[in-house]
Design a protein around this motif. Structure first.
Motif, PDB file in Angstrom:
ATOM      1  N   GLN A   9     -16.544  41.641 -55.924  1.00 28.76           N
ATOM      2  CA  GLN A   9     -17.339  40.696 -56.178  1.00 28.76           C
ATOM      3  C   GLN A   9     -17.352  39.855 -57.821  1.00 28.76           C
ATOM      4  O   GLN A   9     -17.389  38.880 -58.321  1.00 28.76           O
ATOM      5  CB  GLN A   9     -19.140  40.808 -56.576  1.00 28.76           C
ATOM      6  CG  GLN A   9     -19.429  40.984 -54.735  1.00 28.76           C
ATOM      7  CD  GLN A   9     -19.580  42.072 -54.305  1.00 28.76           C
ATOM      8  OE1 GLN A   9     -18.975  43.150 -55.381  1.00 28.76           O
ATOM      9  NE2 GLN A   9     -18.891  42.296 -53.468  1.00 28.76           N
ATOM     10  N   ASP A  10     -16.239  40.535 -58.894  1.00 26.58           N
ATOM     11  CA  ASP A  10     -15.733  39.560 -59.607  1.00 26.58           C
ATOM     12  C   ASP A  10     -14.659  38.758 -59.704  1.00 26.58           C
ATOM     13  O   ASP A  10     -13.808  38.883 -58.736  1.00 26.58           O
ATOM     14  CB  ASP A  10     -15.681  40.653 -60.119  1.00 26.58           C
ATOM     15  CG  ASP A  10     -15.599  41.772 -61.575  1.00 26.58           C
ATOM     16  OD1 ASP A  10     -17.436  41.817 -61.437  1.00 26.58           O
ATOM     17  OD2 ASP A  10     -15.183  43.136 -61.373  1.00 26.58           O
ATOM     18  N   VAL A  11     -15.279  37.871 -60.396  1.00 28.14           N
ATOM     19  CA  VAL A  11     -14.770  36.499 -60.141  1.00 28.14           C
ATOM     20  C   VAL A  11     -13.658  36.377 -61.255  1.00 28.14           C
ATOM     21  O   VAL A  11     -13.832  36.414 -62.437  1.00 28.14           O
ATOM     22  CB  VAL A  11     -15.239  35.264 -59.883  1.00 28.14           C
ATOM     23  CG1 VAL A  11     -16.590  36.136 -58.538  1.00 28.14           C
ATOM     24  CG2 VAL A  11     -16.449  35.126 -61.412  1.00 28.14           C
ATOM     25  N   ASP A  12     -12.143  36.025 -61.167  1.00 23.34           N
ATOM     26  CA  ASP A  12     -11.306  34.555 -62.272  1.00 23.34           C
ATOM     27  C   ASP A  12     -11.530  33.093 -61.876  1.00 23.34           C
ATOM     28  O   ASP A  12     -11.589  33.070 -60.625  1.00 23.34           O
ATOM     29  CB  ASP A  12     -10.112  35.768 -61.345  1.00 23.34           C
ATOM     30  CG  ASP A  12      -9.596  36.872 -61.881  1.00 23.34           C
ATOM     31  OD1 ASP A  12      -9.764  37.508 -62.672  1.00 23.34           O
ATOM     32  OD2 ASP A  12      -9.209  37.691 -61.718  1.00 23.34           O
ATOM     33  N   GLU A  37     -16.531  44.287 -69.684  1.00 23.74           N
ATOM     34  CA  GLU A  37     -16.319  42.893 -69.402  1.00 23.74           C
ATOM     35  C   GLU A  37     -16.384  42.274 -67.853  1.00 23.74           C
ATOM     36  O   GLU A  37     -16.835  41.350 -68.179  1.00 23.74           O
ATOM     37  CB  GLU A  37     -15.296  42.750 -70.629  1.00 23.74           C
ATOM     38  CG  GLU A  37     -15.270  43.393 -71.595  1.00 23.74           C
ATOM     39  CD  GLU A  37     -14.439  43.797 -72.935  1.00 23.74           C
ATOM     40  OE1 GLU A  37     -14.962  43.452 -74.002  1.00 23.74           O
ATOM     41  OE2 GLU A  37     -13.165  43.202 -72.174  1.00 23.74           O
ATOM     42  N   ARG A  38     -15.220  42.876 -67.407  1.00 27.57           N
ATOM     43  CA  ARG A  38     -15.117  41.524 -66.153  1.00 27.57           C
ATOM     44  C   ARG A  38     -16.474  41.579 -65.424  1.00 27.57           C
ATOM     45  O   ARG A  38     -16.748  40.930 -65.032  1.00 27.57           O
ATOM     46  CB  ARG A  38     -13.771  42.089 -65.899  1.00 27.57           C
ATOM     47  CG  ARG A  38     -13.456  41.187 -64.363  1.00 27.57           C
ATOM     48  CD  ARG A  38     -12.278  41.591 -64.081  1.00 27.57           C
ATOM     49  NE  ARG A  38     -10.412  41.453 -64.844  1.00 27.57           N
ATOM     50  CZ  ARG A  38     -10.293  40.465 -64.832  1.00 27.57           C
ATOM     51  NH1 ARG A  38     -10.167  39.654 -64.503  1.00 27.57           N
ATOM     52  NH2 ARG A  38      -9.128  41.039 -65.551  1.00 27.57           N
ATOM     53  N   HIS A  39     -17.198  42.495 -65.452  1.00 28.39           N
ATOM     54  CA  HIS A  39     -18.073  42.420 -64.012  1.00 28.39           C
ATOM     55  C   HIS A  39     -18.985  42.069 -65.027  1.00 28.39           C
ATOM     56  O   HIS A  39     -19.758  41.188 -64.837  1.00 28.39           O
ATOM     57  CB  HIS A  39     -18.466  44.565 -63.723  1.00 28.39           C
ATOM     58  CG  HIS A  39     -19.691  44.204 -63.424  1.00 28.39           C
ATOM     59  ND1 HIS A  39     -19.746  43.844 -62.372  1.00 28.39           N
ATOM     60  CD2 HIS A  39     -21.219  45.206 -63.222  1.00 28.39           C
ATOM     61  CE1 HIS A  39     -20.718  44.141 -61.548  1.00 28.39           C
ATOM     62  NE2 HIS A  39     -21.331  44.476 -62.284  1.00 28.39           N
ATOM     63  N   GLU A  40     -19.676  42.107 -65.873  1.00 31.14           N
ATOM     64  CA  GLU A  40     -20.336  41.153 -67.114  1.00 31.14           C
ATOM     65  C   GLU A  40     -19.871  40.131 -67.457  1.00 31.14           C
ATOM     66  O   GLU A  40     -21.254  39.233 -66.863  1.00 31.14           O
ATOM     67  CB  GLU A  40     -20.680  42.321 -68.773  1.00 31.14           C
ATOM     68  CG  GLU A  40     -20.930  43.430 -69.434  1.00 31.14           C
ATOM     69  CD  GLU A  40     -21.460  43.757 -70.904  1.00 31.14           C
ATOM     70  OE1 GLU A  40     -20.782  42.776 -71.531  1.00 31.14           O
ATOM     71  OE2 GLU A  40     -21.593  44.366 -70.920  1.00 31.14           O
ATOM     72  N   PHE A  41     -18.675  39.364 -67.384  1.00 30.91           N
ATOM     73  CA  PHE A  41     -18.515  37.761 -67.386  1.00 30.91           C
ATOM     74  C   PHE A  41     -18.671  37.243 -65.714  1.00 30.91           C
ATOM     75  O   PHE A  41     -19.896  36.105 -65.516  1.00 30.91           O
ATOM     76  CB  PHE A  41     -17.050  37.690 -67.917  1.00 30.91           C
ATOM     77  CG  PHE A  41     -16.840  36.306 -67.648  1.00 30.91           C
ATOM     78  CD1 PHE A  41     -16.974  35.137 -68.525  1.00 30.91           C
ATOM     79  CD2 PHE A  41     -15.374  36.242 -65.854  1.00 30.91           C
ATOM     80  CE1 PHE A  41     -16.121  34.170 -67.883  1.00 30.91           C
ATOM     81  CE2 PHE A  41     -15.005  34.760 -66.478  1.00 30.91           C
ATOM     82  CZ  PHE A  41     -15.687  33.641 -66.933  1.00 30.91           C
ATOM     83  N   SER A  42     -18.264  38.179 -64.777  1.00 32.15           N
ATOM     84  CA  SER A  42     -18.431  37.431 -63.478  1.00 32.15           C
ATOM     85  C   SER A  42     -20.229  37.140 -62.738  1.00 32.15           C
ATOM     86  O   SER A  42     -20.422  36.684 -62.286  1.00 32.15           O
ATOM     87  CB  SER A  42     -18.285  38.580 -62.303  1.00 32.15           C
ATOM     88  OG  SER A  42     -16.758  38.837 -62.504  1.00 32.15           O
ATOM     89  N   ASP A  43     -21.549  38.566 -63.795  1.00 36.14           N
ATOM     90  CA  ASP A  43     -22.318  38.324 -63.481  1.00 36.14           C
ATOM     91  C   ASP A  43     -23.133  36.922 -63.652  1.00 36.14           C
ATOM     92  O   ASP A  43     -23.635  36.414 -63.770  1.00 36.14           O
ATOM     93  CB  ASP A  43     -22.891  39.593 -64.736  1.00 36.14           C
ATOM     94  CG  ASP A  43     -23.369  41.009 -63.157  1.00 36.14           C
ATOM     95  OD1 ASP A  43     -22.975  40.551 -62.096  1.00 36.14           O
ATOM     96  OD2 ASP A  43     -23.771  41.534 -63.446  1.00 36.14           O
TER      97      ASP A  43
END
Length: 280
Positions: free
Chosen positions: A27-30, A43-49
């Motif tokens: 579910q993480d996004v770019d 960090e990628r997970h936090e950013f995506s949330d």
């Protein structure tokens, strides 16, 4: 040197079936235009949330920030807003601090209308971005920040209008007299020349020093003396102080970018660049 202010963010994991805070998920996004290539999985997970939960900055675009960027919706602030969230995550901001940063910078209700008429300014009057500084020539923090502000503005002078507001503090005995000297120089079209001399010579603000600066920048010194004591100078200081009170400015330097108070933990150049990009 970076100019920065107070913020930070923490994500709370929930439910035993949810991935751990350091785990990237499907579910993480770019997001295009937002560099997250150096992020850790956490960090990628936090950013995506964050970008999936925060609303797009434009009121007419009623979708989450990530959707706004991915679908290229008609909100020019979305990509800069997502980039600001990425910076906050990289800096380790807490959830509350990310929310506060986002509201300050991208919520339309957080922007204050700041009258500019009569204040010294440089840069195009129709600039994409307006930076307003409330400052005191006797303030050591203002003195330290002044050359950094000059350099930051110089790199963006075609897109940023830099406006100065007088806020001499009562704790500085010569603060008002020095502000009056700057106003008197402004009345002869030489504010910025006087501004540079006053900030570059913080130990030399006595009356003979002020007259020496007036001579050095080519002012009519007799007029300079009279203008320092004029009603117009008194009114300019009073008007700027009242405006500062209305905006709840409590100290110097205080900076506003397009009516939003700048947080000194953020990088000023990055903030300006994001605002410029959002308006192109």
């Amino acid at each position: 040197m970076r100019l920065r202010a107070l913020l930070l963010v923490t994500l709370l994991g929930c439910g035993s079936a949810a991935p751990g805070p350091g785990t990237a998920t499907a579910q993480d996004v770019d997001l295009p235009g937002v560099d997250t290539s150096q992020f850790t999985p956490r960090e990628r997970h936090e950013f995506s949330d964050y970008v999936k939960a925060l609303p797009a900055p434009c009121k007419e675009v009623a979708v989450p920030l990530a959707q706004c960027v991915l679908e290229k919706r008609a909100c020019e602030a979305c990509t800069p807003a997502a980039a600001a969230v990425a910076t906050a995550v990289r800096e380790g901001y807490s959830r509350d601090q990310v929310d506060d940063m986002y509201k300050r910078r991208f919520d339309a209700s957080s922007s204050s209308g700041i009258p500019l008429a009569g204040s010294p300014s440089r840069g195009p009057e129709n600039a994409h971005v307006v930076l307003v500084e409330f400052a005191d020539f006797e303030c050591p923090f203002c003195q330290k920040v002044a050359p950094q502000l000059d350099a930051t503005w110089e790199k963006r002078k075609d897109a940023v209008r830099f406006v100065y507001k007088y806020m001499p503090l009562s704790m500085h005995p010569r603060g008002e007299a020095v502000a009056r000297a700057a106003i008197a120089a402004q009345m002869q079209g030489k504010f910025w020349e006087m501004h540079h001399l006053l900030f570059a010579n913080p130990e030399h603000h006595e009356p003979p020093d002020l007259e020496k600066y007036a001579t050095a920048i080519g002012l009519d010194v007799d007029r300079f003396r009279a203008d320092m004591q004029s009603e117009a100078a008194t009114k300019r200081i009073a008007d700027d102080r009242k405006l500062a009170d209305d905006l709840k400015v409590h100290g110097t330097p205080t900076i506003f970018i397009d009516g939003r108070e700048y947080d000194f933990k953020a990088d000023l150049g990055d903030w300006l660049d994001q605002e410029i990009a959002a308006r192109k």
